[in-house]
Design an enzyme around this catalytic site. Sequence first.
Site, PDB file in Angstrom:
ATOM      1  N   HIS A  98      -7.183  -4.942   1.335  1.00 23.61           N
ATOM      2  CA  HIS A  98      -7.983  -6.166   1.860  1.00 23.61           C
ATOM      3  C   HIS A  98      -7.563  -6.078   3.260  1.00 23.61           C
ATOM      4  CE1 HIS A  98      -8.843 -10.969   1.516  1.00 23.61           C
ATOM      5  NE2 HIS A  98      -8.317 -10.383   2.787  1.00 23.61           N
ATOM      6  N   HIS A 100      -5.803  -6.261   6.929  1.00 27.66           N
ATOM      7  CA  HIS A 100      -4.815  -6.935   7.195  1.00 27.66           C
ATOM      8  C   HIS A 100      -4.364  -6.522   8.772  1.00 27.66           C
ATOM      9  CE1 HIS A 100      -3.466  -3.943   4.404  1.00 27.66           C
ATOM     10  NE2 HIS A 100      -2.374  -3.745   5.335  1.00 27.66           N
TER      11      HIS A 100
HETATM   12  P1  AMP Z   1      -0.687  -1.363   4.416  1.00 27.76           P
HETATM   13  O1  AMP Z   1       0.375  -0.472   4.182  1.00 27.76           O
HETATM   14  O2  AMP Z   1      -1.136  -1.427   5.853  1.00 27.76           O
HETATM   15  O3  AMP Z   1      -1.807  -1.567   3.543  1.00 27.76           O
HETATM   16  O4  AMP Z   1       0.254  -2.704   4.316  1.00 27.76           O
HETATM   17  C1  AMP Z   1       0.634  -3.458   3.147  1.00 27.76           C
HETATM   18  C2  AMP Z   1       1.659  -4.395   3.443  1.00 27.76           C
HETATM   19  O5  AMP Z   1       1.321  -5.280   2.508  1.00 27.76           O
HETATM   20  C3  AMP Z   1       3.013  -3.567   3.426  1.00 27.76           C
HETATM   21  O6  AMP Z   1       3.603  -3.803   4.576  1.00 27.76           O
HETATM   22  C4  AMP Z   1       3.616  -4.211   2.123  1.00 27.76           C
HETATM   23  O7  AMP Z   1       5.031  -4.679   2.354  1.00 27.76           O
HETATM   24  C5  AMP Z   1       3.015  -5.724   2.060  1.00 27.76           C
HETATM   25  N1  AMP Z   1       2.766  -6.572   0.865  1.00 27.76           N
HETATM   26  C6  AMP Z   1       2.625  -5.788  -0.360  1.00 27.76           C
HETATM   27  N2  AMP Z   1       2.609  -6.880  -1.328  1.00 27.76           N
HETATM   28  C7  AMP Z   1       2.710  -7.937  -0.618  1.00 27.76           C
HETATM   29  C8  AMP Z   1       3.032  -9.238  -1.144  1.00 27.76           C
HETATM   30  N3  AMP Z   1       2.922  -9.765  -2.229  1.00 27.76           N
HETATM   31  N4  AMP Z   1       3.391 -10.012  -0.033  1.00 27.76           N
HETATM   32  C9  AMP Z   1       3.358  -9.901   1.135  1.00 27.76           C
HETATM   33  N5  AMP Z   1       3.500  -8.618   1.761  1.00 27.76           N
HETATM   34  C10 AMP Z   1       2.919  -7.656   0.822  1.00 27.76           C
HETATM   35 ZN    ZN Z   2      -9.134  -9.226  -1.311  1.00 25.80          ZN
END
Ligand code: AMP
Ligand code: ZN
Length: 137
Positions: A98, A100
């Site tokens: 998703h 970000h």
């Molecule tokens: P990416 O690797 O760029 O897809 O980043 C995904 C990010 O989501 C990582 O930095 C994770 O630490 C973060 N993440 C995963 N689960 C959660 C959660 N439940 N709440 C907040 N951040 C999360």
């Molecule tokens: Zn989503």
Amino acid sequence: MVEDCLFCGIVAGTIPSQTIDADERTVSFMDINPATPGHALVVPRAHSADLLAIDPADLEACAASAQRLVKRMGEVLKPDGFNLINACGAAAWQTVFHFHLHVIPRYEDDPLKLPWLPRGGEADEIAALAERLRVDG
Ligand code: AMP
Ligand code: ZN
């Protein structure tokens, strides 16, 4: 909302998060595994998998929210700088599909090492790639 999408769950409030900002199109919350103290994520409310798929209006809204966060972090945390990072695709370290933006405050003495070792570029190689990428070239 996409079933089984972690960030859709956070947007909907069915998965807990430390939400720090929200507007019509975006929600911002703390990253659960912070790269540095203050690391936050900005997501569009509407599900899109990645940078290729996101609606440009949502991308614009995410960028504006990231700037708002950077300003707020600047006032509150007084970091020395920021990194804005987007991972698009598993090969680029995307793990949550998703869209970000990572907003990462940086501190002179923080231990964060992004896996990127700047080295002298090859001018010819750079020019050839520019030629291929140039819009009106
Ligand atoms: P990416 O690797 O760029 O897809 O980043 C995904 C990010 O989501 C990582 O930095 C994770 O630490 C973060 N993440 C995963 N689960 C959660 C959660 N439940 N709440 C907040 N951040 C999360
Ligand atoms: Zn989503």
